[in-house]
Design a protein around this motif. Structure first.
Motif, PDB file in Angstrom:
ATOM      1  N   GLY A 112      52.263  39.702  51.954  1.00 20.17           N
ATOM      2  CA  GLY A 112      52.577  41.301  52.427  1.00 20.17           C
ATOM      3  C   GLY A 112      53.489  41.787  51.698  1.00 20.17           C
ATOM      4  O   GLY A 112      54.349  41.137  50.872  1.00 20.17           O
ATOM      5  N   THR A 113      53.846  43.076  52.322  1.00 19.95           N
ATOM      6  CA  THR A 113      54.795  43.972  51.632  1.00 19.95           C
ATOM      7  C   THR A 113      56.017  43.337  51.724  1.00 19.95           C
ATOM      8  O   THR A 113      57.136  43.346  50.663  1.00 19.95           O
ATOM      9  CB  THR A 113      54.749  45.420  52.282  1.00 19.95           C
ATOM     10  N   HIS A 114      56.727  42.554  53.006  1.00 22.33           N
ATOM     11  CA  HIS A 114      57.839  42.440  53.137  1.00 22.33           C
ATOM     12  C   HIS A 114      58.021  40.917  53.173  1.00 22.33           C
ATOM     13  O   HIS A 114      58.896  40.223  53.513  1.00 22.33           O
ATOM     14  CB  HIS A 114      58.204  42.589  54.560  1.00 22.33           C
ATOM     15  N   LYS A 115      57.094  40.176  52.491  1.00 27.66           N
ATOM     16  CA  LYS A 115      56.768  38.756  52.300  1.00 27.66           C
ATOM     17  C   LYS A 115      57.052  37.754  53.527  1.00 27.66           C
ATOM     18  O   LYS A 115      57.770  36.863  53.481  1.00 27.66           O
ATOM     19  CB  LYS A 115      57.985  38.354  51.366  1.00 27.66           C
ATOM     20  N   ASN A 116      56.600  38.332  54.524  1.00 26.35           N
ATOM     21  CA  ASN A 116      56.761  37.834  55.968  1.00 26.35           C
ATOM     22  C   ASN A 116      55.647  37.290  56.651  1.00 26.35           C
ATOM     23  O   ASN A 116      55.534  36.722  57.756  1.00 26.35           O
ATOM     24  CB  ASN A 116      57.376  38.645  57.002  1.00 26.35           C
ATOM     25  N   VAL A 117      54.384  37.084  55.794  1.00 28.59           N
ATOM     26  CA  VAL A 117      53.176  36.520  56.512  1.00 28.59           C
ATOM     27  C   VAL A 117      53.039  35.420  55.665  1.00 28.59           C
ATOM     28  O   VAL A 117      52.674  35.374  54.439  1.00 28.59           O
ATOM     29  CB  VAL A 117      51.980  37.478  56.327  1.00 28.59           C
ATOM     30  N   MET A 118      53.165  34.220  56.449  1.00 28.51           N
ATOM     31  CA  MET A 118      52.973  32.777  55.794  1.00 28.51           C
ATOM     32  C   MET A 118      51.645  32.141  55.973  1.00 28.51           C
ATOM     33  O   MET A 118      51.124  31.943  57.099  1.00 28.51           O
ATOM     34  CB  MET A 118      54.128  32.003  56.471  1.00 28.51           C
ATOM     35  N   LEU A 119      50.834  32.040  54.854  1.00 29.49           N
ATOM     36  CA  LEU A 119      49.585  31.237  55.122  1.00 29.49           C
ATOM     37  C   LEU A 119      49.682  30.220  54.092  1.00 29.49           C
ATOM     38  O   LEU A 119      50.168  30.319  52.738  1.00 29.49           O
ATOM     39  CB  LEU A 119      48.501  32.433  54.559  1.00 29.49           C
ATOM     40  N   THR A 120      48.790  28.987  54.083  1.00 32.08           N
ATOM     41  CA  THR A 120      48.578  28.373  52.850  1.00 32.08           C
ATOM     42  C   THR A 120      47.560  28.789  52.068  1.00 32.08           C
ATOM     43  O   THR A 120      46.730  29.658  52.710  1.00 32.08           O
ATOM     44  CB  THR A 120      48.131  26.676  53.511  1.00 32.08           C
ATOM     45  N   SER A 121      47.396  28.176  50.860  1.00 30.25           N
ATOM     46  CA  SER A 121      46.266  28.520  49.961  1.00 30.25           C
ATOM     47  C   SER A 121      44.841  28.241  50.431  1.00 30.25           C
ATOM     48  O   SER A 121      44.056  29.264  50.330  1.00 30.25           O
ATOM     49  CB  SER A 121      46.424  27.910  48.761  1.00 30.25           C
ATOM     50  N   GLU A 122      44.685  27.227  51.171  1.00 33.10           N
ATOM     51  CA  GLU A 122      43.712  27.008  51.963  1.00 33.10           C
ATOM     52  C   GLU A 122      43.285  28.156  52.921  1.00 33.10           C
ATOM     53  O   GLU A 122      42.088  28.613  53.139  1.00 33.10           O
ATOM     54  CB  GLU A 122      43.742  25.673  52.490  1.00 33.10           C
ATOM     55  N   GLN A 123      44.108  28.346  53.806  1.00 34.18           N
ATOM     56  CA  GLN A 123      43.731  29.414  54.819  1.00 34.18           C
ATOM     57  C   GLN A 123      43.463  30.886  54.086  1.00 34.18           C
ATOM     58  O   GLN A 123      42.606  31.478  54.384  1.00 34.18           O
ATOM     59  CB  GLN A 123      45.032  29.597  55.666  1.00 34.18           C
ATOM     60  N   TYR A 124      44.417  31.146  53.123  1.00 34.78           N
ATOM     61  CA  TYR A 124      44.272  32.275  52.264  1.00 34.78           C
ATOM     62  C   TYR A 124      42.780  32.711  51.736  1.00 34.78           C
ATOM     63  O   TYR A 124      42.092  33.600  52.105  1.00 34.78           O
ATOM     64  CB  TYR A 124      45.151  32.544  51.328  1.00 34.78           C
ATOM     65  N   ASN A 125      42.256  31.372  51.394  1.00 36.12           N
ATOM     66  CA  ASN A 125      40.962  31.309  50.360  1.00 36.12           C
ATOM     67  C   ASN A 125      39.937  31.559  51.407  1.00 36.12           C
ATOM     68  O   ASN A 125      38.905  32.438  51.226  1.00 36.12           O
ATOM     69  CB  ASN A 125      40.941  30.150  49.422  1.00 36.12           C
ATOM     70  N   GLU A 126      40.167  30.880  52.624  1.00 36.54           N
ATOM     71  CA  GLU A 126      39.043  31.139  53.652  1.00 36.54           C
ATOM     72  C   GLU A 126      39.057  32.363  54.170  1.00 36.54           C
ATOM     73  O   GLU A 126      37.655  33.105  54.329  1.00 36.54           O
ATOM     74  CB  GLU A 126      39.394  30.266  54.656  1.00 36.54           C
ATOM     75  N   LEU A 127      40.002  33.105  54.551  1.00 30.97           N
ATOM     76  CA  LEU A 127      40.001  34.474  55.107  1.00 30.97           C
ATOM     77  C   LEU A 127      39.589  35.418  54.025  1.00 30.97           C
ATOM     78  O   LEU A 127      38.577  36.392  54.399  1.00 30.97           O
ATOM     79  CB  LEU A 127      41.381  34.909  55.615  1.00 30.97           C
ATOM     80  N   GLU A 128      39.778  35.257  52.618  1.00 32.28           N
ATOM     81  CA  GLU A 128      39.351  36.087  51.493  1.00 32.28           C
ATOM     82  C   GLU A 128      37.872  35.924  51.463  1.00 32.28           C
ATOM     83  O   GLU A 128      37.323  36.922  51.193  1.00 32.28           O
ATOM     84  CB  GLU A 128      40.059  35.683  50.350  1.00 32.28           C
TER      85      GLU A 128
END
Length: 280
Positions: free
Chosen positions: A189-205
């Motif tokens: 995020g713009t303010h670096k306040n959205v915390m996701l694991t690499s696995e969660q990020y890949n799934e959402l993408e």
């Protein structure tokens, strides 16, 4: 006859720790009296009359001289008992055989000298000895070769086991690294306040790509909202996943349905084959 350490023993022990006792006496006269009393008791068993510190020191030293004298008498008695039984026993080898074996060897040598002159055993003995020696040498070589082969096989087995263990360890390390990589939390995020694991990020993408949506827009939207409200989101994955499901349903509902087309192929055939002479 039993020994008596007072009359038969020619010496008695003076211990080094007695030096402190002698130095503790008041005068050289007491020291001299104590020394003479020790000699009188050790040589003749006499206990002279002493007083003060010399008397106390004499009682302590007399006990030590008496203990050593009794031990000397017991040792003399044991030696005397062994002498009555015939002295030291005959030497024996590891198998328990005594000097009788040497006597038997000497007797066999005498018998050999008494053999008639026509019989000669010396020609066969070296031959038998050499054959036995060759056989024993071959057996030793064979045993050594077997031992070498066993050592080689053992080395090969050890190497194989080591390779297997190393491979297992490498696989375990890879699995641990993969799990750790999936569980690493990163800020987005713009303010670096959205915390996701690499696995969660890949799934959402992957889900966004399948329906033609942008994951970065969702992350930026959530990041800006959290910053403006001054809040912290504990589960951004659940929120973004919910937004993605809602937008996917809306997009699927707004997609226009395919209209039924009109097949004009029959009209083309008619126009090409019509007889225009009827209309003239």
């Amino acid at each position: 006859m039993a020994k008596n350490f007072h009359t038969d023993n020619k010496a008695f022990m003076l211990y080094k720790d007695w030096e402190d006792i002698f130095q503790a006496l008041d005068s050289s006269e007491e020291i001299g009296e104590l020394v003479m009393a020790l000699f009188a008791y050790a040589k003749r068993g006499e206990s002279p009359k002493l007083s003060g510190g010399a008397k106390i020191a004499f009682l302590m030293m007399r006990a030590a001289i008496e203990r050593d004298g009794i031990a000397w008498e017991e040792m003399c008695a044991q030696r005397s008992e062994c002498g009555k039984k015939g002295g030291r026993p005959k030497k024996s080898d590891e198998s328990g055989n005594t000097d009788e074996k040497a006597e038997q060897t000497a007797a066999s040598a005498d018998n050999a000298e008494e053999k008639p002159q026509g019989i000669n055993d010396t020609a066969e003995k070296p031959k038998a000895f050499s054959q036995t020696k060759r056989f024993s040498e071959k057996a030793k070589k064979a045993d050594k070769d077997i031992d070498k082969d066993k050592d080689k096989d053992t080395d090969i087995d050890i190497d194989k086991d080591t390779d297997i263990d190393i491979d297992k360890a490498i696989d375990k390390d890879r699995e641990k690294d993969a799990v750790a990589e999936k569980s690493v939390v990163m800020s987005f995020g713009t303010h670096k306040n959205v915390m996701l694991t690499s696995e969660q990020y890949n799934e959402l993408e992957s889900r966004c790509r399948s329906v033609g949506l942008s994951l970065e827009s969702y992350i930026s939207k959530l990041s800006q909202w959290l910053f403006s409200k001054g809040k912290h989101c504990t589960d951004p994955y659940r929120i973004i996943s919910g937004w993605l499901d809602d937008d996917s349903k809306r997009k699927a509902a707004a997609k226009p349905k395919n209209k039924q087309g009109c097949d004009l192929s029959w009209y083309d055939d008619f126009a090409m084959n019509v007889d225009l002479s009827k209309f003239l």
